[in-house]
Motif scaffolding. Structure first.
Motif, short mmCIF file in Angstrom:
data_model
loop_
_atom_site.label_atom_id
_atom_site.label_comp_id
_atom_site.label_asym_id
_atom_site.label_seq_id
_atom_site.Cartn_x
_atom_site.Cartn_y
_atom_site.Cartn_z
N SER A 85 0.83 -1.21 0.00
CA SER A 85 0.00 0.00 0.00
C SER A 85 0.86 1.26 0.00
O SER A 85 0.43 2.31 -0.42
CB SER A 85 -0.91 0.01 1.21
N PHE A 86 2.09 1.14 0.47
CA PHE A 86 2.95 2.32 0.49
C PHE A 86 3.64 2.53 -0.85
O PHE A 86 4.14 3.58 -1.14
CB PHE A 86 4.00 2.20 1.59
N LYS A 87 3.68 1.45 -1.63
CA LYS A 87 4.36 1.57 -2.92
C LYS A 87 3.39 1.98 -4.02
O LYS A 87 3.76 2.67 -4.95
CB LYS A 87 5.02 0.23 -3.26
N ASP A 88 2.13 1.52 -3.90
CA ASP A 88 1.15 1.84 -4.92
C ASP A 88 0.54 3.20 -4.61
O ASP A 88 -0.35 3.34 -3.78
CB ASP A 88 0.07 0.77 -4.95
N LEU A 89 1.05 4.22 -5.29
CA LEU A 89 0.65 5.59 -4.94
C LEU A 89 -0.78 5.92 -5.33
O LEU A 89 -1.31 6.95 -4.95
CB LEU A 89 1.61 6.59 -5.61
N THR A 90 -1.40 5.03 -6.11
CA THR A 90 -2.79 5.33 -6.50
C THR A 90 -3.78 4.86 -5.45
O THR A 90 -4.96 5.21 -5.50
CB THR A 90 -3.14 4.64 -7.83
N LEU A 91 -3.32 4.06 -4.47
CA LEU A 91 -4.26 3.63 -3.43
C LEU A 91 -4.55 4.79 -2.48
O LEU A 91 -3.69 5.62 -2.23
CB LEU A 91 -3.65 2.47 -2.63
N PRO A 92 -5.80 4.86 -1.96
CA PRO A 92 -6.09 5.93 -1.00
C PRO A 92 -5.28 5.76 0.28
O PRO A 92 -5.05 4.63 0.72
CB PRO A 92 -7.58 5.76 -0.71
N ASN A 93 -4.85 6.85 0.85
CA ASN A 93 -4.05 6.77 2.06
C ASN A 93 -4.96 6.59 3.28
O ASN A 93 -6.16 6.73 3.19
CB ASN A 93 -3.23 8.06 2.20
N LYS A 94 -4.33 6.30 4.42
CA LYS A 94 -5.10 6.27 5.67
C LYS A 94 -5.64 7.67 5.93
O LYS A 94 -4.98 8.66 5.66
CB LYS A 94 -4.17 5.88 6.82
N LYS A 95 -6.85 7.75 6.51
CA LYS A 95 -7.44 9.06 6.77
C LYS A 95 -6.70 9.73 7.93
O LYS A 95 -6.47 9.13 8.97
CB LYS A 95 -8.92 8.88 7.15
N ILE A 96 -6.33 10.99 7.73
CA ILE A 96 -5.64 11.72 8.78
C ILE A 96 -6.65 12.54 9.55
O ILE A 96 -7.48 13.23 8.96
CB ILE A 96 -4.56 12.65 8.19
N ARG A 97 -6.60 12.43 10.88
CA ARG A 97 -7.55 13.19 11.69
C ARG A 97 -6.90 14.53 12.05
O ARG A 97 -5.88 14.57 12.70
CB ARG A 97 -7.85 12.39 12.95
N HIS A 98 -7.52 15.63 11.63
CA HIS A 98 -6.98 16.95 11.94
C HIS A 98 -7.44 17.40 13.33
O HIS A 98 -8.58 17.12 13.70
CB HIS A 98 -7.48 17.98 10.93
N GLY A 99 -6.61 18.10 14.04
CA GLY A 99 -7.05 18.76 15.26
C GLY A 99 -7.83 19.99 14.87
O GLY A 99 -7.83 20.40 13.71
N SER A 100 -8.57 20.59 15.81
CA SER A 100 -9.28 21.82 15.47
C SER A 100 -9.21 22.77 16.65
O SER A 100 -8.94 22.36 17.77
CB SER A 100 -10.72 21.51 15.11
N LEU A 101 -9.45 24.03 16.39
CA LEU A 101 -9.41 25.02 17.46
C LEU A 101 -10.66 24.90 18.33
O LEU A 101 -11.72 24.53 17.85
CB LEU A 101 -9.33 26.43 16.87
N HIS A 102 -10.50 25.21 19.60
CA HIS A 102 -11.64 25.22 20.50
C HIS A 102 -12.56 26.39 20.11
O HIS A 102 -12.08 27.45 19.71
CB HIS A 102 -11.12 25.42 21.93
N PRO A 103 -13.88 26.19 20.19
CA PRO A 103 -14.79 27.27 19.77
C PRO A 103 -14.52 28.61 20.46
O PRO A 103 -14.69 29.66 19.84
CB PRO A 103 -16.18 26.74 20.15
N LEU A 104 -14.07 28.56 21.72
CA LEU A 104 -13.79 29.83 22.40
C LEU A 104 -12.58 30.53 21.78
O LEU A 104 -12.54 31.76 21.70
CB LEU A 104 -13.52 29.60 23.90
N THR A 105 -11.60 29.74 21.34
CA THR A 105 -10.45 30.33 20.66
C THR A 105 -10.88 30.96 19.35
O THR A 105 -10.47 32.07 19.01
CB THR A 105 -9.39 29.23 20.38
N ILE A 106 -11.74 30.25 18.62
CA ILE A 106 -12.20 30.76 17.33
C ILE A 106 -12.93 32.10 17.52
O ILE A 106 -12.65 33.09 16.83
CB ILE A 106 -13.14 29.75 16.64
N VAL A 107 -13.84 32.13 18.49
CA VAL A 107 -14.65 33.33 18.70
C VAL A 107 -13.79 34.48 19.24
O VAL A 107 -13.91 35.62 18.80
CB VAL A 107 -15.85 33.01 19.61
N GLU A 108 -12.89 34.16 20.18
CA GLU A 108 -12.03 35.22 20.71
C GLU A 108 -11.19 35.83 19.59
O GLU A 108 -11.07 37.05 19.47
CB GLU A 108 -11.11 34.67 21.81
N ARG A 109 -10.63 34.97 18.72
CA ARG A 109 -9.81 35.49 17.62
C ARG A 109 -10.63 36.33 16.66
O ARG A 109 -10.16 37.35 16.14
CB ARG A 109 -9.16 34.34 16.86
N LYS A 110 -11.86 35.89 16.43
CA LYS A 110 -12.75 36.63 15.52
C LYS A 110 -13.00 38.04 16.07
O LYS A 110 -12.93 39.03 15.33
CB LYS A 110 -14.06 35.84 15.41
#
Ligand code: DAH
Length: 334
Positions: A85-110
């Motif tokens: 699976s690592f050699k065949d570049l056309t195969l889909p990769n493992k899904k990467i889970r992104h972190g996200s900002l806390h809603p309070l951080t988002i609103v404070e920054r806004k």
């Protein structure tokens, strides 16, 4: 003989444990390496054996060598197959889970972004505050009934510095307003600042109360800053945050550190309910005096808002406690 068997078992075991090509090559080197491989050494020592021993052991050592080579070859094949699976570049990769900002951080920054775009600077102050900055300097002397507006976590009663007779009580700041005083002490107007930060209240928690939450304080001081300037700034801010189609009003109110004082209410589109979103007013002359500013020369407005309240209105969150529950199913939605 026993030793030869032991070596073979060792090889099998360590190959079993190997997960990478690199591990296998290390094993290969350890046993079959040309200079100091274990099996290579045995092969080399055959010539020193007596004739009888030679007859007996040479074929066994030779066979151990061949077996080991075969096992290593097989293991390498096996690894390269599972690696496909690592050699065949056309195969889909493992899904990467992104972190996200806390809603309070988002609103404070806004909120902070809207004010910095209007040329406000961002400053901060300590969360452990003295009674002076949190209360007295803000025109809330001891025994003033307005102190009851802020349920306070006191740090230690009647703390005295070793070399002073002065009482110095400390507390967890109940609002961000003390930052106003700290800033005015050190800076000459004109200026406009906001001070985001955490505040603490000695309160029972429920859907709209927490023992700690966040505020953003605002302060603009100049020679002739008035409520008209405030109205312009706050309208701009609220419309940028909630959208152009909200309505807002200023309602007379009372805070010890402002005169006159107002509270700001907004009405969201498709609603006829007024929602209180912030307190504000013209900075009281006693506050300017406490901070060492000449109140004949300087004037301006201050305001304070709760970040949680803005976030709850913005996202439609029903319970303030959700912000602090640490539940990833909640946090991942933003
Ligand atoms: N400090 C107030 C509170 O925590 C909020 C506030 C009201 C701040 C009016 C201000 C102001 O600067 O002018 O309830």
């Amino acid at each position: 003989m026993k030793d030869l068997n032991k070596i073979e078992q060792e090889v099998i075991k360590s190959l079993d444990k190997s997960l990478k090509e690199g591990d296998v090559l290390e094993i290969k080197n350890y046993y079959l390496g040309r200079k100091s491989g274990v099996i290579t050494y045995l092969l080399k020592s055959i010539k020193d054996l007596s004739d009888g021993d030679k007859k007996k052991f040479a074929p066994q050592i030779q066979s151990l060598k061949e077996k080991t080579e075969k096992m290593i070859e097989n293991k390498l094949k096996e690894l390269s197959m599972s690696d496909i699976s690592f050699k065949d570049l056309t195969l889909p990769n493992k899904k990467i889970r992104h972190g996200s900002l806390h809603p309070l951080t988002i609103v404070e920054r806004k909120i902070v972004d809207i004010f910095t775009a209007m040329n406000f600077s961002v400053v901060d102050g300590p969360e452990i505050e003295s009674e002076w900055y949190n209360f007295d300097a803000l025109n809330i002397p001891e025994f003033h009934p307005a102190r009851e507006m802020w349920d306070t976590f006191w740090i230690k009663k009647d703390y005295k510095k070793k070399d002073s007779k002065k009482r110095e009580n400390f507390l967890m700041r109940t609002h961000t307003s003390p930052v106003q005083v700290r800033f005015m002490e050190k800076h000459k107007p004109p200026f406009q600042i906001i001070a985001p930060g955490r505040v603490f209240r000695y309160e029972a928690t429920d859907a709209s109360h927490e023992v700690n939450f966040h505020q953003i304080e605002g302060l603009m001081i100049g020679e002739s800053i008035s409520m008209a300037n405030f109205k312009y700034i706050v309208e701009n801010f609220l419309k940028k945050f909630f959208g152009d189609d909200i309505t807002f009003r200023m309602r007379p109110s009372y805070f010890p550190f402002t005169e006159p004082s107002v509270e700001i209410d907004i009405k969201l589109p498709n609603s006829d309910k007024w929602l209180e979103v912030m307190g504000a007013g013209m900075v009281h002359r006693n506050v300017l005096k406490s901070a060492g500013l000449n109140h004949e020369e300087w004037q301006g407005f201050a305001f304070g808002l709760g970040v949680e309240r803005f976030a709850m209105l913005y996202y439609g969150i029903p319970d303030i406690r959700l912000f602090y529950a640490g539940d990833l199913r909640f946090n991942r939605q933003f």
